[in-house]
Design an enzyme around this catalytic site. Structure first.
Site, PDB file in Angstrom:
ATOM      1  N   SER A  21       2.724  -7.919  -3.980  1.00  0.00           N
ATOM      2  CA  SER A  21       3.020  -8.374  -2.619  1.00  0.00           C
ATOM      3  C   SER A  21       4.074  -9.475  -2.557  1.00  0.00           C
ATOM      4  CB  SER A  21       1.733  -8.827  -1.926  1.00  0.00           C
ATOM      5  OG  SER A  21       0.899  -7.715  -1.669  1.00  0.00           O
ATOM      6  N   THR A  58      -7.000  -8.651   1.188  1.00  0.00           N
ATOM      7  CA  THR A  58      -7.400  -7.454   0.456  1.00  0.00           C
ATOM      8  C   THR A  58      -8.887  -7.511   0.135  1.00  0.00           C
ATOM      9  OG1 THR A  58      -6.805  -6.008  -1.386  1.00  0.00           O
ATOM     10  CG2 THR A  58      -6.847  -8.374  -1.845  1.00  0.00           C
ATOM     11  N   LYS A  62     -11.804  -8.137   3.679  1.00  0.00           N
ATOM     12  CA  LYS A  62     -11.244  -7.633   4.934  1.00  0.00           C
ATOM     13  C   LYS A  62     -12.242  -7.747   6.092  1.00  0.00           C
ATOM     14  CE  LYS A  62      -7.874  -4.433   2.943  1.00  0.00           C
ATOM     15  NZ  LYS A  62      -7.325  -3.056   2.979  1.00  0.00           N
ATOM     16  N   GLY A 132     -13.524  10.193  -0.372  1.00  0.00           N
ATOM     17  CA  GLY A 132     -14.026   8.830  -0.273  1.00  0.00           C
ATOM     18  C   GLY A 132     -14.372   8.461   1.160  1.00  0.00           C
ATOM     19  N   TYR A 211      -1.636   3.011  -5.596  1.00  0.00           N
ATOM     20  CA  TYR A 211      -0.195   2.911  -5.854  1.00  0.00           C
ATOM     21  C   TYR A 211       0.145   2.504  -7.275  1.00  0.00           C
ATOM     22  CZ  TYR A 211      -1.151  -2.047  -4.935  1.00  0.00           C
ATOM     23  OH  TYR A 211      -1.683  -3.327  -4.966  1.00  0.00           O
ATOM     24  N   GLY A 232       0.358   5.911  -3.448  1.00  0.00           N
ATOM     25  CA  GLY A 232       0.342   5.031  -2.290  1.00  0.00           C
ATOM     26  C   GLY A 232       1.379   3.938  -2.203  1.00  0.00           C
TER      27      GLY A 232
END
Length: 425
Positions: A21, A58, A62, A132, A211, A232
């Site tokens: 990030s 994250t 959340k 999921g 990802y 992702g």
């Protein structure tokens, strides 16, 4: 509390060592951007009183971020969780969620590129399997519902499970993995059993919200079945861009998202050099690593460290099978990492199981030069088998594994510069 003019951004979570990030937000303009690792008992005080202006959040925080905000957006309320917090000028906190929109961006881009049209057109009324039932699943199901798809949630604890999936959902046109199965470091792995992707006769695409690695286990299975697939990374960048818009109060153009995505893919992908023994993989790899500022790994050296003896000793004492087993082990260890330059042994291609270990997170580059220029010194297999025989046995494998090919230019330095240009590093 931070002053109204202070612009401090970051990511809140419990374990963030491998987060990309900060690099993403630096390119999007939402910087400085820090990583804020907090234990559960410290989250409330940090959210309410920490010196930040905008936060991404994250797992596992959340839901807690949603609860601690003064106001929640419609997107956050729809999902019941927040991945973005903004401290407004009056000190109040707005909770939002960009995961849904981030996946929607990735989904639409994938459909336009691979399926011939916008998601709302090509998925309308189509069955999509969502693997999921956690938080990511809820965002994906919402995005699919918005484009008219029929989302079927597959979970180990729900009524619609993995057993008999193919028979119940033979007409599924898309599979989306929202589970953590296949995520670094437990990669490559897939939530679906061997052969299930191939058995879905109507399948047109596979997406994964994971990802890292760049090609997850389910994406590799789709590739083997000649089904378009994407992990992702696009969702990660798109949701970050939407968060940056909330932080900065201005739009991030689609071309900036696309440029950031391309840059991140190049930056995180390993460069894996294959080719005949003596072609110059180690020297060119070291030179490239120095040139672009990346760590360098020679898999023969990694075998040495693992076994306590050189590749030559291992071959002479225990035979080629023992060496190949050790080579596969170190290929798995380094192939799942990111941003490396790796020189592989000349025979790495002789074991098919090595291909997904390298391919999952990198670009495989074949180096070539005339046999007359290859050295036999210190290469027992080359000496025993002969270069002509090795080339005959391996040339087809090298070509089938390679993403790109470079004919060596004459020196390690010039090869490294050519590789940098070829790969856009």
């Amino acid at each position: 509390m931070a002053g109204a003019g202070e612009r401090r951004f970051g990511l809140l979570g419990r374990t963030l060592a491998h987060s990309w990030s900060p690099a993403i937000h630096a390119r999007l303009g939402s910087a400085p951007y820090a990583l804020f690792e907090r234990e559960p008992q410290d989250v409330a005080d940090f959210v309410r009183n920490g010196g930040w202006r905008g936060l991404n959040v994250t797992i596992p925080y959340k839901r807690r971020a949603f609860e601690l905000a003064d106001e929640t957006s419609a997107r956050a309320r729809r999902l019941g969780v927040a991945n973005t917090l903004v401290r407004r000028d009056d000190g109040s906190i707005l909770a939002d969620n960009t995961d849904l929109a981030g996946f929607a961006w990735m989904l639409d881009a994938f459909c336009r590129r691979e399926l011939g049209g916008a998601a709302a057109r090509v998925l309308d009324g189509e069955r999509v399997l969502v693997l999921g039932s956690g938080g990511a699943s809820k965002a994906v199901v919402a995005a699919l519902t918005d484009v008219g798809a029929r989302a079927c949630v597959i979970s180990r604890s729900g009524a619609d499970g993995y057993e008999g999936l193919v028979e119940r959902h033979a007409d599924a046109c898309l599979v989306v993995n929202t589970t953590p199965v296949g995520m670094f470091p437990a990669c490559p792995a897939s939530p679906l059993a061997e052969g299930q992707i191939e058995s879905l006769a109507g399948l047109k695409g596979v997406l994964d919200v994971v990802y890292n690695p760049l090609r997850t286990g389910i994406c590799l299975a789709a590739e083997r079945a000649h089904v378009p697939a994407e992990s992702g990374l696009a969702m990660l960048v798109a949701q970050a861009a939407l968060s940056a818009e909330l932080f900065l109060g201005r739009a991030v153009p689609d071309e900036v998202i696309a440029d950031t995505l391309a840059w991140l893919g190049r930056t995180t992908a390993n460069v894996l050099l294959i080719g005949m023994p003596g072609v110059g993989k180690t020297s060119a790899g070291r030179a490239l690593a120095r040139l672009v500022g990346r760590p360098f790994v020679d898999l023969d050296d990694a075998v040495n460290l693992q076994c306590g003896m050189s590749a030559r000793e291992l071959l002479s004492r225990h035979g080629e099978d023992a060496f190949r087993r050790a080579e596969t082990k170190v290929a798995a260890e380094h192939g799942r990492r990111s941003g490396l330059v790796v020189a592989c042994g000349g025979g790495i291609v002789t074991r098919p199981e090595n291909y997904p270990l390298l391919h999952q997170n990198g670009t495989i580059v074949l180096l070539r030069r005339p046999l007359s220029q290859l050295s036999l010194a210190g290469r027992p297999l080359s000496q025993a088998c002969g270069l002509e025989r090795l080339e005959h046995e391996r040339s087809g494998l090298y070509a089938s594994w390679a993403d790109v090919t470079l004919d060596c230019t004459g020196s390690a330095g010039s090869d490294a510069r050519a590789l940098r240009r070829l790969l856009g590093l």
